[in-house]
Design a protein around this motif. Structure first.
Motif, PDB file in Angstrom:
ATOM      1  N   ARG A  18       0.833  -1.211   0.000  1.00  0.00           N
ATOM      2  CA  ARG A  18       0.000   0.000   0.000  1.00  0.00           C
ATOM      3  C   ARG A  18       0.861   1.252   0.000  1.00  0.00           C
ATOM      4  O   ARG A  18       1.916   1.295   0.629  1.00  0.00           O
ATOM      5  CB  ARG A  18      -0.923  -0.016   1.226  1.00  0.00           C
ATOM      6  N   CYS A  19       0.396   2.265  -0.694  1.00  0.00           N
ATOM      7  CA  CYS A  19       1.108   3.544  -0.759  1.00  0.00           C
ATOM      8  C   CYS A  19       0.703   4.409   0.434  1.00  0.00           C
ATOM      9  O   CYS A  19      -0.489   4.598   0.701  1.00  0.00           O
ATOM     10  CB  CYS A  19       0.793   4.266  -2.068  1.00  0.00           C
ATOM     11  N   ALA A  20       1.668   4.959   1.133  1.00  0.00           N
ATOM     12  CA  ALA A  20       1.387   5.785   2.301  1.00  0.00           C
ATOM     13  C   ALA A  20       0.871   7.165   1.918  1.00  0.00           C
ATOM     14  O   ALA A  20       0.307   7.871   2.768  1.00  0.00           O
ATOM     15  CB  ALA A  20       2.647   5.925   3.155  1.00  0.00           C
ATOM     16  N   ALA A  21       1.040   7.565   0.655  1.00  0.00           N
ATOM     17  CA  ALA A  21       0.613   8.904   0.228  1.00  0.00           C
ATOM     18  C   ALA A  21      -0.826   8.911  -0.281  1.00  0.00           C
ATOM     19  O   ALA A  21      -1.630   9.748   0.122  1.00  0.00           O
ATOM     20  CB  ALA A  21       1.552   9.426  -0.849  1.00  0.00           C
ATOM     21  N   LEU A  70       1.559   3.445  10.700  1.00  0.00           N
ATOM     22  CA  LEU A  70       1.402   4.590  11.592  1.00  0.00           C
ATOM     23  C   LEU A  70       0.125   5.362  11.258  1.00  0.00           C
ATOM     24  O   LEU A  70      -0.597   5.801  12.154  1.00  0.00           O
ATOM     25  CB  LEU A  70       2.621   5.508  11.480  1.00  0.00           C
ATOM     26  N   ILE A  71      -0.161   5.533   9.969  1.00  0.00           N
ATOM     27  CA  ILE A  71      -1.423   6.174   9.584  1.00  0.00           C
ATOM     28  C   ILE A  71      -2.603   5.340  10.064  1.00  0.00           C
ATOM     29  O   ILE A  71      -3.615   5.862  10.529  1.00  0.00           O
ATOM     30  CB  ILE A  71      -1.466   6.368   8.048  1.00  0.00           C
ATOM     31  N   ASP A  72      -2.475   4.028   9.959  1.00  0.00           N
ATOM     32  CA  ASP A  72      -3.541   3.137  10.406  1.00  0.00           C
ATOM     33  C   ASP A  72      -3.785   3.278  11.905  1.00  0.00           C
ATOM     34  O   ASP A  72      -4.914   3.127  12.381  1.00  0.00           O
ATOM     35  CB  ASP A  72      -3.166   1.693  10.062  1.00  0.00           C
ATOM     36  N   ALA A  73      -2.739   3.566  12.669  1.00  0.00           N
ATOM     37  CA  ALA A  73      -2.891   3.708  14.114  1.00  0.00           C
ATOM     38  C   ALA A  73      -3.694   4.936  14.493  1.00  0.00           C
ATOM     39  O   ALA A  73      -4.314   4.977  15.571  1.00  0.00           O
ATOM     40  CB  ALA A  73      -1.513   3.786  14.777  1.00  0.00           C
ATOM     41  N   HIS A  74      -3.720   5.956  13.624  1.00  0.00           N
ATOM     42  CA  HIS A  74      -4.442   7.189  13.919  1.00  0.00           C
ATOM     43  C   HIS A  74      -5.817   7.214  13.288  1.00  0.00           C
ATOM     44  O   HIS A  74      -6.491   8.245  13.304  1.00  0.00           O
ATOM     45  CB  HIS A  74      -3.646   8.401  13.424  1.00  0.00           C
ATOM     46  N   THR A  75      -6.263   6.096  12.734  1.00  0.00           N
ATOM     47  CA  THR A  75      -7.546   6.025  12.054  1.00  0.00           C
ATOM     48  C   THR A  75      -8.407   4.968  12.720  1.00  0.00           C
ATOM     49  O   THR A  75      -7.922   3.875  12.993  1.00  0.00           O
ATOM     50  CB  THR A  75      -7.352   5.643  10.569  1.00  0.00           C
ATOM     51  N   PRO A 121     -12.577   4.308   2.983  1.00  0.00           N
ATOM     52  CA  PRO A 121     -12.908   4.247   1.554  1.00  0.00           C
ATOM     53  C   PRO A 121     -12.193   5.302   0.730  1.00  0.00           C
ATOM     54  O   PRO A 121     -12.047   5.162  -0.479  1.00  0.00           O
ATOM     55  CB  PRO A 121     -14.423   4.455   1.531  1.00  0.00           C
ATOM     56  N   LYS A 122     -11.730   6.386   1.367  1.00  0.00           N
ATOM     57  CA  LYS A 122     -11.051   7.459   0.648  1.00  0.00           C
ATOM     58  C   LYS A 122      -9.590   7.537   1.068  1.00  0.00           C
ATOM     59  O   LYS A 122      -9.242   7.166   2.185  1.00  0.00           O
ATOM     60  CB  LYS A 122     -11.737   8.806   0.924  1.00  0.00           C
ATOM     61  N   PRO A 123      -8.717   8.016   0.179  1.00  0.00           N
ATOM     62  CA  PRO A 123      -7.305   8.178   0.564  1.00  0.00           C
ATOM     63  C   PRO A 123      -7.168   9.120   1.755  1.00  0.00           C
ATOM     64  O   PRO A 123      -7.929  10.067   1.916  1.00  0.00           O
ATOM     65  CB  PRO A 123      -6.667   8.767  -0.706  1.00  0.00           C
ATOM     66  N   LEU A 124      -6.203   8.857   2.589  1.00  0.00           N
ATOM     67  CA  LEU A 124      -5.975   9.665   3.779  1.00  0.00           C
ATOM     68  C   LEU A 124      -4.882  10.693   3.541  1.00  0.00           C
ATOM     69  O   LEU A 124      -3.986  10.497   2.731  1.00  0.00           O
ATOM     70  CB  LEU A 124      -5.558   8.774   4.948  1.00  0.00           C
ATOM     71  N   SER A 125      -4.972  11.782   4.269  1.00  0.00           N
ATOM     72  CA  SER A 125      -3.916  12.781   4.223  1.00  0.00           C
ATOM     73  C   SER A 125      -2.686  12.255   4.930  1.00  0.00           C
ATOM     74  O   SER A 125      -2.776  11.492   5.893  1.00  0.00           O
ATOM     75  CB  SER A 125      -4.400  14.071   4.890  1.00  0.00           C
ATOM     76  N   ARG A 126      -1.509  12.670   4.493  1.00  0.00           N
ATOM     77  CA  ARG A 126      -0.268  12.238   5.125  1.00  0.00           C
ATOM     78  C   ARG A 126      -0.010  12.989   6.423  1.00  0.00           C
ATOM     79  O   ARG A 126       0.908  12.676   7.160  1.00  0.00           O
ATOM     80  CB  ARG A 126       0.909  12.435   4.186  1.00  0.00           C
TER      81      ARG A 126
END
Length: 425
Positions: free
Chosen positions: A349-352, A386-391, A400-405
């Motif tokens: 998965r792309c983090a951006a 890390l993004i997953d930990a804050h979601t 369902p939508k891309p997340l902000s970095r």
């Protein structure tokens, strides 16, 4: 009250070592006799003997065999309970259609040791620093054995049980302590938020690009291990020289294990000390290190290469690192987030832009074909967890939508630890 285990190395003199060896021999004899009784009762009469049936016979055994008296009733009961647990595991595996593994008779040299399940019959005295004394028994027959080791829980820790083990000709005492939550607490000196991707090229890669090198303890000692095994193969089996070389190989394995455990304790302690939030992915090392040999009808491919990979996976101690992080994070008030690997797919998965970008294992650089984001593969995976930990939620269905970095600071729901002196392990 929490429970923590501390291991002390024992230094018995010749008389004490001979006496401990005799006790292990008696415990082994009891274990084998109880196993034989269960087998014969079922084979001849179709009757199953329970733990309580065998426990009730112990007074008669001690009356006929006075040498069992000094071992202590509770220690003898624990040996019988150990056999009962082996039978419970056997029936559980049969019920779940796994390889049964019927309990086997044990040779004296392979019987590891014995256990006192409660504080009766022994006492541990801390002599300041790393010195200690283990007192076993009571009255004139009691033994006071020198020990070395210490723990960080203070005088308030209460002993719960004791296990005496013999390994490679050396003696160890593992003591389980009942400790208050305040005594377990670890100091936390930082409030960093970090994503971690564990691997083999680098043991750990963080989302900010920092890495921890893989020490590869097994790989470094492989030439020495191979040399010992070649020498032992040339000796007559069972000879003094063969046993001596086998002992050297066993001590080398023990040294590798000690180095690995020391490395993992220091690194995991540093992580929870410096971070308020740690995010990583779930790792199933049992499945990752599965053999590729296959079956006779469908033989596997690249079996030798997969065996080498399995050795490196197990050498890195990733499963042990996760276990250490779990209990140390709770002690330090650090929030540990473990992402679901199957749902999240951090390596793909792309983090951006959060798109799936398929990559082979040989591709070590992440290049997103959707947004053009480029990063080192493991660093990108660390950013994803890390993004997953804050979601809220875990996996694609929750986003369902891309997340902000942009990463918001997480609010930890765990308690904050009072400032105390930090320990490496």
């Amino acid at each position: 009250m929490e429970r923590r285990k501390v291991t002390f190395k024992l230094y018995p003199n010749a008389t004490e070592a001979e006496r401990l060896t005799g006790w292990i021999r008696l415990h082994c004899e009891l274990y084998n006799a109880a196993l034989e009784e269960r087998i014969d009762a079922y084979r001849k009469h179709g009757k199953s003997i329970s733990y309580y049936d065998q426990q009730n016979v112990l007074p008669e055994i001690k009356a006929d065999r006075p040498e069992f008296v000094e071992l202590g009733s509770h220690a003898l009961q624990q040996t019988l309970r150990k056999l009962d647990l082996a039978f419970q595991a056997f029936f559980r595996r049969v019920k779940s259609v796994q390889t049964p593994g019927f309990p086997r008779f044990k040779a004296n040299k392979r019987f590891a040791g014995f256990c006192y399940p409660d504080p009766a019959g022994w006492k541990l005295l801390q002599n300041g620093g790393r010195g200690a004394t283990l007192r076993i028994g009571s009255g004139k027959s009691a033994m006071s054995i020198r020990a070395r080791g210490q723990h960080r829980f203070g005088d308030g820790a209460k002993p719960n049980d004791l296990t005496i083990t013999r390994k490679n000709g050396e003696w160890y005492a593992s003591v389980t302590l009942r400790v208050s939550e305040d005594a377990c607490a670890r100091a936390r000196s930082g409030d960093a938020t970090r994503g971690i991707d564990f691997g083999l090229n680098d043991w750990a890669t963080f989302d900010n690009g920092e890495t921890i090198a893989n020490p590869r303890f097994v790989c470094r000692e492989m030439p020495r291990m191979a040399d010992l095994q070649r020498q032992q193969a040339r000796k007559q089996r069972g000879s003094i020289r063969s046993r001596r070389l086998g002992s050297q190989a066993a001590k080398l394995h023990e040294r590798i294990g000690n180095l690995r455990r020391d490395f993992l304790h220091k690194q995991t302690s540093r992580m929870v000390r410096e971070c308020a939030v740690l995010a990583t992915e779930e790792l199933r090392t049992r499945h990752m290190s599965r053999s590729a040999s296959g079956t006779k009808e469908k033989p596997g491919r690249m079996v030798k290469q997969k065996a080498g990979l399995n050795r490196e996976i197990l050498s890195a101690g990733l499963s042990m690192a996760h276990q250490m992080l779990a209990y140390k994070a709770a002690e330090a008030g650090t929030r540990l987030h473990v992402a679901n690997t199957r749902q999240l797919k951090p390596s793909q998965r792309c983090a951006a832009c959060w798109a799936i970008v398929a990559k082979t294992l040989a591709q070590r650089t992440h290049v997103c074909s959707h947004c053009g984001h480029t990063a080192q593969r493991d660093q990108n995976a660390a950013s994803v967890v890390l993004i997953d930990a804050h979601t809220p939620g875990t996996g694609v269905a929750a986003r369902p939508k891309p997340l902000s970095r942009q990463r918001a600071k997480s609010k930890s729901v765990t308690r904050e630890t009072p400032a105390t002196e930090s320990q490496d392990s």
